[in-house]
Design an enzyme around this catalytic site. Sequence first.
Site, PDB file in Angstrom:
ATOM      1  CG  ASP A 134      -2.021   1.018   1.141  1.00  0.00           C
ATOM      2  OD1 ASP A 134      -2.325   1.489   0.024  1.00  0.00           O
ATOM      3  OD2 ASP A 134      -2.610   1.354   2.195  1.00  0.00           O
ATOM      4  CG  HIS A 141      -4.431  10.506   2.496  1.00  0.00           C
ATOM      5  ND1 HIS A 141      -5.514  10.491   3.356  1.00  0.00           N
ATOM      6  CD2 HIS A 141      -3.589   9.537   2.934  1.00  0.00           C
ATOM      7  CE1 HIS A 141      -5.329   9.553   4.269  1.00  0.00           C
ATOM      8  NE2 HIS A 141      -4.173   8.954   4.034  1.00  0.00           N
ATOM      9  CE  LYS A 261      -4.055   2.205   7.692  1.00  0.00           C
ATOM     10  NZ  LYS A 261      -4.747   3.169   6.844  1.00  0.00           N
TER      11      LYS A 261
HETATM   12 CA    CA Z   1      -4.373   2.587   2.784  1.00  0.00          CA
END
Ligand code: CA
Length: 423
Positions: A134, A141, A261
């Site tokens: 990722d 962001h 996550k």
């Molecule tokens: Ca992410």
Amino acid sequence: MIKANDPSLKSWIEVDANSDFPIQNLPFGIFKTKQGAARVGSRIGDKVIDLNALYVLGYFKNLPFAQADFQTDALNPLMKKGKSATTELRNRLSKLFNKENTDLSNNAHHVDQVLHDVDKVEMLMPVQVGDYTDFYSSEGHATNVGTLFRDPANALLPNWKWIPVGYHGRASSIIPSEQAIKRPKGQQKPNEDQDPVFGPCKLLDFELEMAFITYDGKPLGESISTDEAKDYIFGMCIMNDWSARDIQKWEYVPLGPFLAKSFASSISPWIVTMDALEPFKTKGPVQDPKVLPYLEYKEDAHYDINLEVGIIPEKSEETIVCKSNYKYMYWNMSQQLAHHTVNGCNIRCGDMMASGTISGEEKSSFGSMLELSWRGTQPLKMKDGSERKFIQDHDTVVMRGHCNANGVRIGFGEVSTKVLPAD
Ligand code: CA
């Protein structure tokens, strides 16, 4: 131009003007019907095309594929054949379903075996993902998160404009659209001066991302350049990279994201090929400071893909909470892949690499609730009158994406996921 992308092509299958799946798309996925086993499919309009049936009926003559490449529960065997093979396969589908070609359309008995109504099939996980990486490649962001958690004056860390920052994620919990998730449990530390507590996550969030899937890369010890990157990327899907913000905040120093996550990342089930996305390339942002030579790139390598996120509360209507675009990325896929392999790390067929949350400059384009509600200080109003700071039990989060150019619209369909309460 790739022939299958010709805007003038029309299919003998009817396609609505607002469909994500005209004949210029021809994505790949894995589906099953009530009776049948999992197999490879493509899609035009509201019809799913059975590629295993096409193979058995002899429509894939002279293509470098075997039946095992289609009678399977993952696209990996097909991707193993490499880019020129999958390009040929898509071109063959384009020919078979072209209005001017009656080879298949005139054979009603064959058409019956090959086409399924989309609402009669179940879409499955399209790829067996080996490794999942990722990235963190949207400047909007990274700036928002840096502002919220650290220092507005130094929102980006010093390495951010030099390195496509990323981390190794969890592949086993990548799931297809329509598969519900359970609210995760874990450690949180809501009060600075008290011990941590254990329980269901209270700050459950989505992350709007796009992900790409790779062909086999080079052997360990070799690198893929930005120029070569396009030959190693099969296609893309939309990803909702679920995040537990309270768990994340307590665990992430010093080694980065872990259980916050790894409980789920949801993806849209159709993989749209890089061939189909070719007409939607666009210029990226000016990169200042100038990047190191191995990250320089020549051709346009960003993509203009409209994205949106909706929240559907239980038994209520959808509220669109975010409209964004994949072109807001600072680092493009070629740079991400070049960086990923520059140390000699080998990538394999079926690896998945996600963009990181995609946020533009406008508030309406922020790609997570953390940013949209500004860490819970500015709740969002739903159409049913309720408010959201983060995602509640029984909410369904939907993400969609499509491109538009030269009178052609192609898209990804959607990734839709319902959140169930913790046990
Ligand atoms: Ca992410």
